[in-house]
Design a protein around this motif. Structure first.
Motif, PDB file in Angstrom:
ATOM      1  N   ASN A 132      58.133  51.560  38.081  1.00  0.00           N
ATOM      2  CA  ASN A 132      58.543  52.102  36.779  1.00  0.00           C
ATOM      3  C   ASN A 132      58.952  53.573  36.872  1.00  0.00           C
ATOM      4  O   ASN A 132      59.436  54.141  35.903  1.00  0.00           O
ATOM      5  CB  ASN A 132      57.501  51.854  35.680  1.00  0.00           C
ATOM      6  CG  ASN A 132      56.139  52.370  36.023  1.00  0.00           C
ATOM      7  OD1 ASN A 132      55.941  53.571  36.118  1.00  0.00           O
ATOM      8  ND2 ASN A 132      55.192  51.475  36.249  1.00  0.00           N
ATOM      9  N   GLU A 134      61.462  54.252  38.268  1.00  0.00           N
ATOM     10  CA  GLU A 134      62.913  54.072  38.097  1.00  0.00           C
ATOM     11  C   GLU A 134      63.348  54.337  36.661  1.00  0.00           C
ATOM     12  O   GLU A 134      64.489  54.721  36.415  1.00  0.00           O
ATOM     13  CB  GLU A 134      63.327  52.653  38.513  1.00  0.00           C
ATOM     14  CG  GLU A 134      63.214  52.442  40.014  1.00  0.00           C
ATOM     15  CD  GLU A 134      63.533  51.030  40.462  1.00  0.00           C
ATOM     16  OE1 GLU A 134      63.913  50.192  39.618  1.00  0.00           O
ATOM     17  OE2 GLU A 134      63.382  50.751  41.666  1.00  0.00           O
ATOM     18  N   GLU A 135      62.412  54.135  35.705  1.00  0.00           N
ATOM     19  CA  GLU A 135      62.741  54.435  34.300  1.00  0.00           C
ATOM     20  C   GLU A 135      63.172  55.893  34.176  1.00  0.00           C
ATOM     21  O   GLU A 135      64.071  56.232  33.420  1.00  0.00           O
ATOM     22  CB  GLU A 135      61.521  54.193  33.396  1.00  0.00           C
ATOM     23  CG  GLU A 135      61.133  52.738  33.262  1.00  0.00           C
ATOM     24  CD  GLU A 135      59.910  52.531  32.389  1.00  0.00           C
ATOM     25  OE1 GLU A 135      59.137  53.502  32.205  1.00  0.00           O
ATOM     26  OE2 GLU A 135      59.719  51.410  31.890  1.00  0.00           O
ATOM     27  N   ILE A 136      62.488  56.753  34.921  1.00  0.00           N
ATOM     28  CA  ILE A 136      62.810  58.188  34.863  1.00  0.00           C
ATOM     29  C   ILE A 136      64.004  58.490  35.756  1.00  0.00           C
ATOM     30  O   ILE A 136      64.893  59.252  35.376  1.00  0.00           O
ATOM     31  CB  ILE A 136      61.589  59.032  35.291  1.00  0.00           C
ATOM     32  CG1 ILE A 136      60.421  58.792  34.318  1.00  0.00           C
ATOM     33  CG2 ILE A 136      61.937  60.517  35.336  1.00  0.00           C
ATOM     34  CD1 ILE A 136      59.145  59.515  34.661  1.00  0.00           C
ATOM     35  N   LEU A 137      64.047  57.871  36.930  1.00  0.00           N
ATOM     36  CA  LEU A 137      65.119  58.190  37.883  1.00  0.00           C
ATOM     37  C   LEU A 137      66.510  57.805  37.364  1.00  0.00           C
ATOM     38  O   LEU A 137      67.490  58.447  37.718  1.00  0.00           O
ATOM     39  CB  LEU A 137      64.859  57.515  39.236  1.00  0.00           C
ATOM     40  CG  LEU A 137      63.601  57.980  39.997  1.00  0.00           C
ATOM     41  CD1 LEU A 137      63.456  57.210  41.301  1.00  0.00           C
ATOM     42  CD2 LEU A 137      63.639  59.475  40.279  1.00  0.00           C
ATOM     43  N   VAL A 138      66.579  56.752  36.533  1.00  0.00           N
ATOM     44  CA  VAL A 138      67.903  56.368  36.016  1.00  0.00           C
ATOM     45  C   VAL A 138      68.287  57.186  34.778  1.00  0.00           C
ATOM     46  O   VAL A 138      69.412  57.099  34.301  1.00  0.00           O
ATOM     47  CB  VAL A 138      68.007  54.854  35.669  1.00  0.00           C
ATOM     48  CG1 VAL A 138      67.731  53.995  36.878  1.00  0.00           C
ATOM     49  CG2 VAL A 138      67.106  54.479  34.504  1.00  0.00           C
ATOM     50  N   SER A 139      67.337  57.966  34.278  1.00  0.00           N
ATOM     51  CA  SER A 139      67.611  58.768  33.076  1.00  0.00           C
ATOM     52  C   SER A 139      68.170  60.131  33.470  1.00  0.00           C
ATOM     53  O   SER A 139      68.089  60.526  34.633  1.00  0.00           O
ATOM     54  CB  SER A 139      66.306  58.954  32.288  1.00  0.00           C
ATOM     55  OG  SER A 139      65.518  59.962  32.884  1.00  0.00           O
ATOM     56  N   PRO A 140      68.731  60.873  32.504  1.00  0.00           N
ATOM     57  CA  PRO A 140      69.284  62.192  32.856  1.00  0.00           C
ATOM     58  C   PRO A 140      68.217  63.294  32.966  1.00  0.00           C
ATOM     59  O   PRO A 140      68.575  64.466  33.025  1.00  0.00           O
ATOM     60  CB  PRO A 140      70.251  62.478  31.697  1.00  0.00           C
ATOM     61  CG  PRO A 140      69.802  61.634  30.572  1.00  0.00           C
ATOM     62  CD  PRO A 140      69.032  60.485  31.109  1.00  0.00           C
ATOM     63  N   THR A 141      66.936  62.917  33.001  1.00  0.00           N
ATOM     64  CA  THR A 141      65.875  63.922  33.109  1.00  0.00           C
ATOM     65  C   THR A 141      65.999  64.677  34.436  1.00  0.00           C
ATOM     66  O   THR A 141      65.972  64.046  35.504  1.00  0.00           O
ATOM     67  CB  THR A 141      64.486  63.235  33.057  1.00  0.00           C
ATOM     68  OG1 THR A 141      64.465  62.358  31.944  1.00  0.00           O
ATOM     69  CG2 THR A 141      63.360  64.254  32.944  1.00  0.00           C
ATOM     70  N   PRO A 142      66.125  66.015  34.390  1.00  0.00           N
ATOM     71  CA  PRO A 142      66.251  66.759  35.654  1.00  0.00           C
ATOM     72  C   PRO A 142      64.946  66.718  36.477  1.00  0.00           C
ATOM     73  O   PRO A 142      63.866  66.520  35.919  1.00  0.00           O
ATOM     74  CB  PRO A 142      66.533  68.196  35.209  1.00  0.00           C
ATOM     75  CG  PRO A 142      66.769  68.148  33.754  1.00  0.00           C
ATOM     76  CD  PRO A 142      66.172  66.892  33.215  1.00  0.00           C
ATOM     77  N   LYS A 178      64.340  57.414  46.704  1.00  0.00           N
ATOM     78  CA  LYS A 178      65.579  56.642  46.658  1.00  0.00           C
ATOM     79  C   LYS A 178      65.875  56.078  48.044  1.00  0.00           C
ATOM     80  O   LYS A 178      65.394  56.618  49.041  1.00  0.00           O
ATOM     81  CB  LYS A 178      66.751  57.545  46.247  1.00  0.00           C
ATOM     82  CG  LYS A 178      66.588  58.176  44.884  1.00  0.00           C
ATOM     83  CD  LYS A 178      67.758  59.066  44.593  1.00  0.00           C
ATOM     84  CE  LYS A 178      67.531  59.853  43.319  1.00  0.00           C
ATOM     85  NZ  LYS A 178      68.668  60.733  43.004  1.00  0.00           N
TER      86      LYS A 178
END
Lengths: 256, 301
Positions: free
Chosen positions: A91, A93-101, A255
């Motif tokens: 999960n 990945e929820e953050i990694l696919v988002s634009p969160t720096p 990644k």
């Protein structure tokens, strides 16, 4: 800070805090019980036979060390368990696919570590009041060293979480590096009571600076100058922050 | 501006495995696009690069004009992802998962909570909003992933085998929903093993084989490339082998034939011939999936 970043940061922090409170029997209770046992066994039973240190009773002397030990272990444990858990369940990945720096993600997890570290620290300090009445000479130092130590070990835990490929590698650092560092960091003794060579070796242990800076906040004295403690901890924080930023940027351990 | 523009995309994994060998691909805005390929062809790697889960080795990727090497943050804002495997926190509540995802995209809680109600109702999970994700059925988990992928109203939804292991009823429900959001303007990029899915829903498709795009075409046009179709015919009367051969058919059993009909032939001509020979047709349908045949032909070359 951009509003979106603030919202993302708040979301990570809320998620972390919810987790800490949801599983409080795993996150808050165990350090409380362990530290209470330390107070009873080392402070009460054995401590009564140990002479005072710089005019401070042994029980009161070990309070800052035991509080700091709980803060560090909790901050570290929180970040490594939560981050590696997110990697394991994917999960993250929820953050990694988002634009969160990257820096927001790192800050969010570190804040989670601080929340648990401070919560456990306050609880352990409250328990210590049943056994001793340690004075607080410099409250700023108590707050500053609590925060810095939480940040530093949260950052270290994040690196551990990033590199860990299985739960054994999560436990490895905690069992074989963190625990010896804590026990040899002057929690239960003044490093001045050690032979000269061990005193010098101890100065390579970052825990010494955390415990002593924190102890300075309580008693107004410490084995190491609090200014030096502060500088070393700040320096280590900068180094670990840079390592984390580099690992996130390259996607190492995160990644393919 | 295209939704996706990929030029000479290369990915070499540690150990030297070349997953993508110079892929060029464009997906237009509003398209319903399928990316087909056998297992290990490079589909998931390609999607991973678009969504930031895989680092590319070389090449250029633009998403709605945003070069991912220059402004990946901007590119990611336009994408919603529905991965192949369940990857939400199994111990979180359904609505929290969706609202948290909105938070990572910088959407205020009040808006996220409001929008999550609409989207959870649309995918039929509103009644389960307080349930722990782990307790949901497989189909519900799949729908939760779609709701999570759409909560920030992305301009493009990327789905990696979304109907794998999903029962027929749910699959059709998902198709209907995907058609609905595509009709509303959301670009859809889909990878799937169900070629029927592509034939039913997608406008354009690409076939990827060993890290290279070997075919890029409009789905309808692609189907016209098939030289012939096979139809399964069920007859009321028994049919002999000789008679079956006379119809250029393969006898499946005493009452069933597989007849190959060339594109230029009229269907009613065949039906008429059967009727004139005294046969009563009780069933007549295309055998198998036409696209599947073509796909197998291409990937086995």
């Amino acid at each position: 800070m951009k509003r979106e970043y603030y919202i993302a940061l708040k979301t990570i922090l809320r998620k972390e805090t919810t987790r800490i409170l949801r599983i409080w029997t795993q996150t808050l209770l165990p350090p409380l019980i362990t530290q209470t046992l330390y107070f009873v066994i080392f402070g009460k039973f054995i401590g009564s036979q140990v002479r005072s240190i710089n005019g401070i009773g042994y029980m009161a002397f070990i309070v800052p060390g035991l509080v700091m030990m709980a803060v560090i272990s909790s901050a570290y444990g929180n970040v490594v368990a939560s981050f590696y858990g997110a990697k394991f369940q994917r999960n993250i990945e929820e953050i990694l696919v988002s634009p969160t720096p990257d820096w927001v993600v790192i800050t969010g997890y570190v804040l989670g570590g601080i929340v648990r570290g401070v919560l456990v620290g306050v609880l352990v300090f409250a328990v210590s009041l049943c056994f001793a009445h340690p004075m607080v000479t410099h409250a700023w130092a108590v707050v500053l060293f609590t925060l810095l130590s939480s940040i530093l070990f949260s950052l270290a835990a994040l690196i551990n979480g990033i590199f860990a490929r299985n739960f054994d590698e999560v436990a490895f650092f905690q069992n074989f590096i963190l625990t010896p560092l804590i026990y040899l960091g002057g929690v239960f003794y003044s490093i001045h009571s050690l032979p000269k060579v061990w005193q010098e070796i101890s100065l390579y242990n970052p825990l010494v600076y955390m415990v002593n800076g924190f102890r300075y906040g309580f008693f107004g004295f410490s084995d190491v100058d609090p200014g030096v403690c502060l500088l070393i901890l700040l320096g280590l924080t900068v180094v670990l922050t840079c390592i984390n930023l580099f690992l996130f940027k390259k996607g190492i351990g995160l990644k393919n | 501006m295209n939704a996706i523009e990929i030029k000479n995309l290369v990915k070499t994994y540690k150990g030297g495995v070349k997953a993508l060998k110079g892929v060029d691909l464009c997906v237009a805005q509003g398209d319903f696009f399928a990316l087909l390929g056998a297992n290990g062809a490079g589909k998931t790697t390609l999607i991973g690069i678009l969504t930031g889960l895989v680092n590319k080795t070389g090449g250029q990727v633009k998403i709605f004009g945003n070069d991912i090497d220059v402004d990946f943050e901007g590119a990611k804002k336009s994408i919603g992802v529905v991965p192949q495997e369940f990857n939400f926190h199994m111990f979180e509540r359904v609505q929290d998962i969706v609202v948290n995802q909105a938070g990572y995209f910088g959407i205020d809680d009040s808006i996220a909570v409001r929008d999550s109600e609409g989207i959870l109702k649309r995918v039929g999970l509103w009644e389960k909003r307080r349930a722990i994700a782990r307790t949901l059925s497989g189909g519900m988990k799949r729908r939760l992933m779609i709701a999570r992928g759409l909560i920030h109203h992305p301009r493009m939804l990327i789905l990696d085998e979304p109907t794998a292991g999903v029962d027929v009823e749910l699959r059709h429900g998902m198709w209907e929903y995907l058609r609905h959001i595509n009709a509303q303007g959301t670009t859809i990029l889909l990878t799937t093993h169900y070629l029927e899915e592509v034939e039913q829903m997608c406008r354009n498709c690409a076939i990827i084989k060993e890290g290279e795009i070997v075919l890029l075409d409009n789905v309808r046009h692609l189907l016209t490339r098939m030289p012939q179709d096979t139809y399964r015919v069920t007859l009321k009367e028994r049919i002999s082998l000789e008679k079956a051969q006379a119809f250029n058919a393969v006898k499946v059993d005493d009452h069933t034939l597989d007849i190959e009909i060339k594109k230029r032939e009229e269907l009613n001509e065949v039906i008429l011939r059967l009727a004139q020979s005294g046969f009563v047709i009780t069933d007549f349908h295309p055998k198998g999936n036409r696209l599947e045949k073509l796909f197998l032909e291409i990937v086995s070359k």
